[in-house]
Motif scaffolding. Structure first.
Motif, PDB file in Angstrom:
ATOM      1  N   TYR A 109      61.189  45.922  43.476  1.00 52.50           N
ATOM      2  CA  TYR A 109      60.367  47.284  44.240  1.00 52.50           C
ATOM      3  C   TYR A 109      59.118  47.486  43.758  1.00 52.50           C
ATOM      4  O   TYR A 109      58.113  47.736  44.437  1.00 52.50           O
ATOM      5  N   LEU A 110      58.812  47.280  42.288  1.00 58.10           N
ATOM      6  CA  LEU A 110      57.685  47.548  41.934  1.00 58.10           C
ATOM      7  C   LEU A 110      56.745  46.355  42.419  1.00 58.10           C
ATOM      8  O   LEU A 110      55.420  46.639  42.531  1.00 58.10           O
ATOM      9  N   THR A 111      57.007  45.269  42.575  1.00 60.64           N
ATOM     10  CA  THR A 111      56.206  44.269  43.119  1.00 60.64           C
ATOM     11  C   THR A 111      55.699  44.663  44.524  1.00 60.64           C
ATOM     12  O   THR A 111      54.861  44.298  44.671  1.00 60.64           O
ATOM     13  N   TYR A 112      56.685  45.192  45.379  1.00 57.76           N
ATOM     14  CA  TYR A 112      56.355  45.620  46.428  1.00 57.76           C
ATOM     15  C   TYR A 112      55.166  46.469  46.454  1.00 57.76           C
ATOM     16  O   TYR A 112      54.250  46.609  47.292  1.00 57.76           O
ATOM     17  N   THR A 113      55.443  47.671  45.504  1.00 55.21           N
ATOM     18  CA  THR A 113      54.568  48.772  45.480  1.00 55.21           C
ATOM     19  C   THR A 113      53.102  48.036  44.977  1.00 55.21           C
ATOM     20  O   THR A 113      52.176  48.697  45.429  1.00 55.21           O
ATOM     21  N   LEU A 114      53.173  47.399  44.068  1.00 58.79           N
ATOM     22  CA  LEU A 114      51.836  46.603  43.667  1.00 58.79           C
ATOM     23  C   LEU A 114      51.025  46.146  44.756  1.00 58.79           C
ATOM     24  O   LEU A 114      49.910  46.249  44.830  1.00 58.79           O
ATOM     25  N   LEU A 115      51.849  45.270  45.517  1.00 58.44           N
ATOM     26  CA  LEU A 115      51.161  44.484  46.367  1.00 58.44           C
ATOM     27  C   LEU A 115      50.505  45.460  47.639  1.00 58.44           C
ATOM     28  O   LEU A 115      49.537  44.984  48.350  1.00 58.44           O
ATOM     29  N   ARG A 116      51.217  46.402  47.887  1.00 57.78           N
ATOM     30  CA  ARG A 116      50.629  47.248  49.055  1.00 57.78           C
ATOM     31  C   ARG A 116      49.893  48.289  48.610  1.00 57.78           C
ATOM     32  O   ARG A 116      49.230  48.828  49.434  1.00 57.78           O
ATOM     33  N   PRO A 158      53.004  48.425  36.124  1.00 56.82           N
ATOM     34  CA  PRO A 158      53.277  48.914  37.379  1.00 56.82           C
ATOM     35  C   PRO A 158      53.460  50.237  37.635  1.00 56.82           C
ATOM     36  O   PRO A 158      53.242  50.921  38.700  1.00 56.82           O
ATOM     37  N   LEU A 159      54.269  51.195  36.832  1.00 54.89           N
ATOM     38  CA  LEU A 159      54.348  52.433  36.917  1.00 54.89           C
ATOM     39  C   LEU A 159      53.303  53.299  36.757  1.00 54.89           C
ATOM     40  O   LEU A 159      52.972  54.267  37.436  1.00 54.89           O
ATOM     41  N   PHE A 160      52.456  52.989  35.734  1.00 53.73           N
ATOM     42  CA  PHE A 160      51.375  53.846  35.343  1.00 53.73           C
ATOM     43  C   PHE A 160      50.407  53.671  36.636  1.00 53.73           C
ATOM     44  O   PHE A 160      49.827  54.744  37.084  1.00 53.73           O
ATOM     45  N   HIS A 161      50.507  52.554  37.125  1.00 51.52           N
ATOM     46  CA  HIS A 161      49.547  52.294  38.259  1.00 51.52           C
ATOM     47  C   HIS A 161      49.993  52.873  39.646  1.00 51.52           C
ATOM     48  O   HIS A 161      49.384  53.605  40.495  1.00 51.52           O
ATOM     49  N   THR A 162      51.135  52.421  40.053  1.00 50.95           N
ATOM     50  CA  THR A 162      51.481  52.824  41.399  1.00 50.95           C
ATOM     51  C   THR A 162      52.190  54.562  41.440  1.00 50.95           C
ATOM     52  O   THR A 162      52.198  54.983  42.311  1.00 50.95           O
ATOM     53  N   GLY A 165      49.230  57.046  38.728  1.00 56.27           N
ATOM     54  CA  GLY A 165      48.051  57.112  39.526  1.00 56.27           C
ATOM     55  C   GLY A 165      47.092  56.526  38.905  1.00 56.27           C
ATOM     56  O   GLY A 165      45.878  56.952  38.909  1.00 56.27           O
ATOM     57  N   ILE A 166      47.206  55.674  37.603  1.00 60.28           N
ATOM     58  CA  ILE A 166      46.309  55.408  36.677  1.00 60.28           C
ATOM     59  C   ILE A 166      45.559  53.944  37.254  1.00 60.28           C
ATOM     60  O   ILE A 166      46.370  53.285  37.639  1.00 60.28           O
ATOM     61  N   PRO A 167      44.055  54.064  37.222  1.00 64.12           N
ATOM     62  CA  PRO A 167      43.497  52.719  37.736  1.00 64.12           C
ATOM     63  C   PRO A 167      43.975  51.497  36.983  1.00 64.12           C
ATOM     64  O   PRO A 167      44.343  51.764  35.844  1.00 64.12           O
ATOM     65  N   MET A 168      43.957  50.360  37.533  1.00 66.22           N
ATOM     66  CA  MET A 168      44.728  49.219  36.907  1.00 66.22           C
ATOM     67  C   MET A 168      44.136  48.907  35.671  1.00 66.22           C
ATOM     68  O   MET A 168      45.182  48.455  34.673  1.00 66.22           O
ATOM     69  N   ILE A 227      44.379  40.973  39.203  1.00 63.13           N
ATOM     70  CA  ILE A 227      45.503  41.694  38.063  1.00 63.13           C
ATOM     71  C   ILE A 227      46.648  42.210  38.745  1.00 63.13           C
ATOM     72  O   ILE A 227      47.714  41.534  38.246  1.00 63.13           O
ATOM     73  N   ARG A 228      46.617  42.642  39.779  1.00 63.65           N
ATOM     74  CA  ARG A 228      47.730  43.318  40.710  1.00 63.65           C
ATOM     75  C   ARG A 228      48.634  42.096  41.042  1.00 63.65           C
ATOM     76  O   ARG A 228      49.726  41.937  40.846  1.00 63.65           O
ATOM     77  N   ARG A 229      48.026  40.931  41.659  1.00 65.50           N
ATOM     78  CA  ARG A 229      48.629  39.964  42.188  1.00 65.50           C
ATOM     79  C   ARG A 229      49.189  39.273  40.962  1.00 65.50           C
ATOM     80  O   ARG A 229      50.388  38.694  41.318  1.00 65.50           O
ATOM     81  N   LEU A 230      48.548  38.752  40.026  1.00 60.73           N
ATOM     82  CA  LEU A 230      49.253  38.087  38.647  1.00 60.73           C
ATOM     83  C   LEU A 230      50.521  39.041  38.089  1.00 60.73           C
ATOM     84  O   LEU A 230      51.474  38.163  37.740  1.00 60.73           O
ATOM     85  N   PHE A 231      50.308  40.210  38.143  1.00 59.81           N
ATOM     86  CA  PHE A 231      51.394  41.075  37.790  1.00 59.81           C
ATOM     87  C   PHE A 231      52.584  41.062  38.515  1.00 59.81           C
ATOM     88  O   PHE A 231      53.681  40.715  38.086  1.00 59.81           O
ATOM     89  N   ALA A 232      52.257  41.055  39.893  1.00 58.22           N
ATOM     90  CA  ALA A 232      53.305  40.768  40.739  1.00 58.22           C
ATOM     91  C   ALA A 232      54.179  39.567  40.703  1.00 58.22           C
ATOM     92  O   ALA A 232      55.589  39.814  40.749  1.00 58.22           O
ATOM     93  N   VAL A 233      53.583  38.461  40.529  1.00 57.56           N
ATOM     94  CA  VAL A 233      54.260  37.247  40.097  1.00 57.56           C
ATOM     95  C   VAL A 233      54.859  37.309  39.034  1.00 57.56           C
ATOM     96  O   VAL A 233      56.098  36.704  39.209  1.00 57.56           O
ATOM     97  N   LEU A 234      54.465  37.801  37.996  1.00 57.99           N
ATOM     98  CA  LEU A 234      55.058  38.156  36.563  1.00 57.99           C
ATOM     99  C   LEU A 234      56.495  38.376  37.002  1.00 57.99           C
ATOM    100  O   LEU A 234      57.633  38.268  36.625  1.00 57.99           O
ATOM    101  N   LEU A 235      56.345  39.570  37.844  1.00 61.42           N
ATOM    102  CA  LEU A 235      57.724  40.575  38.024  1.00 61.42           C
ATOM    103  C   LEU A 235      58.655  39.713  38.771  1.00 61.42           C
ATOM    104  O   LEU A 235      60.008  39.822  38.486  1.00 61.42           O
TER     105      LEU A 235
END
Length: 244
Positions: A109-116, A158-162, A165-168, A227-235
């Motif tokens: 779910y966090l992967t989805y929120t990061l990518l969108r 991912p939770l800090f960011h999505t 509301g903290i910048p990446m 960075i978001r995409r790399l983190f999404a892959v890691l998740l």
């Protein structure tokens, strides 16, 4: 001499990933140490000591860049520590398969929120942060750490960011400092139990520190979307590992 070089390269790679993404790197360190012949409990304690070193190096670099929100760290850790203890007790009465399914679902779910998410730039005001949501991050990260015995860093960013509301870049920097305190507490506990291979830590330390430093610098030189995409892959990788 070759073995020292291999240890340096290993530490360099893990440190770079830790500094770049604001994670502990335990998901890489523990299986690597086990493959090298370390007993699992010793590998976990040694991993926490390594995470402390890499988090220190990356947090220092992020601090110099002004990319750490101290208020977030204080609030988050105030909830993470007690809920990590609660999670440890809950792990004894909760089926491991159920824990893995829940955690994998959360990661996907966090992967989805990061990518969108559209992402936020480093120049945006930190005043837009929703501090009322930080305790939820602390609770989730603490429970996950206690239940599954992993670093909460994989949830922090991912939770800090999505959610908060903290910048990446701020998310990565703030997570690094937060991890430092968590890993240090765990390292002390494992060291008292004689579950830290000090020699291995010293061998990996130079690579970890250098890698974490340059990983943290790289965060400020690349687009937040990368960075978001790399983190999404890691998740996704960790979620699949949990499921399989």
């Amino acid at each position: 001499m070759i073995s020292y070089f291999i240890d340096f390269i290993l530490g360099l790679g893990i440190g770079f990933i830790a500094g770049l993404l604001g994670v502990g790197g335990g998901f890489l360190i523990v299986p690597t140490l086990v493959l090298l012949g370390e007993p699992i409990h010793l590998a976990i304690g040694t991993s926490l000591a390594c995470i402390t070193i890499s988090a220190l190096a990356s947090a220092y670099t992020h601090l110099r860049r002004g990319a750490v929100l101290f208020k977030v760290v204080l609030i988050k850790e105030a909830f993470s520590v007690p809920f990590a203890i609660i999670g440890a007790y809950l792990s004894a009465v909760t089926p491991e398969r159920a824990l893995r399914l829940i955690f994998a679902g959360l990661l996907l779910y966090l992967t989805y929120t990061l990518l969108r998410s559209g992402g936020k730039s480093l120049q945006e005001s930190a005043g837009e942060v929703n501090y009322l949501r930080v305790p939820i991050v602390g609770i989730l990260a603490g429970l996950t750490s206690g239940l599954l015995g992993i670093s909460g860093g994989i949830l922090n960013v991912p939770l800090f960011h999505t959610y908060v509301g903290i910048p990446m870049r701020y998310s990565v920097g703030t997570s690094s400092l937060s991890l430092l305190f968590t890993a240090l507490a765990g390292t002390i506990a494992h060291y008292r139990l004689e579950q830290v291979d000090v020699n291995m830590v010293l061998l990996l330390a130079p690579g970890l520190m250098l890698g974490a430093h340059y990983g943290a610098l790289t965060v400020h030189r690349v687009e937040p979307s990368l960075i978001r995409r790399l983190f999404a892959v890691l998740l996704v990788i960790i979620a699949l590992k949990m499921l399989l």
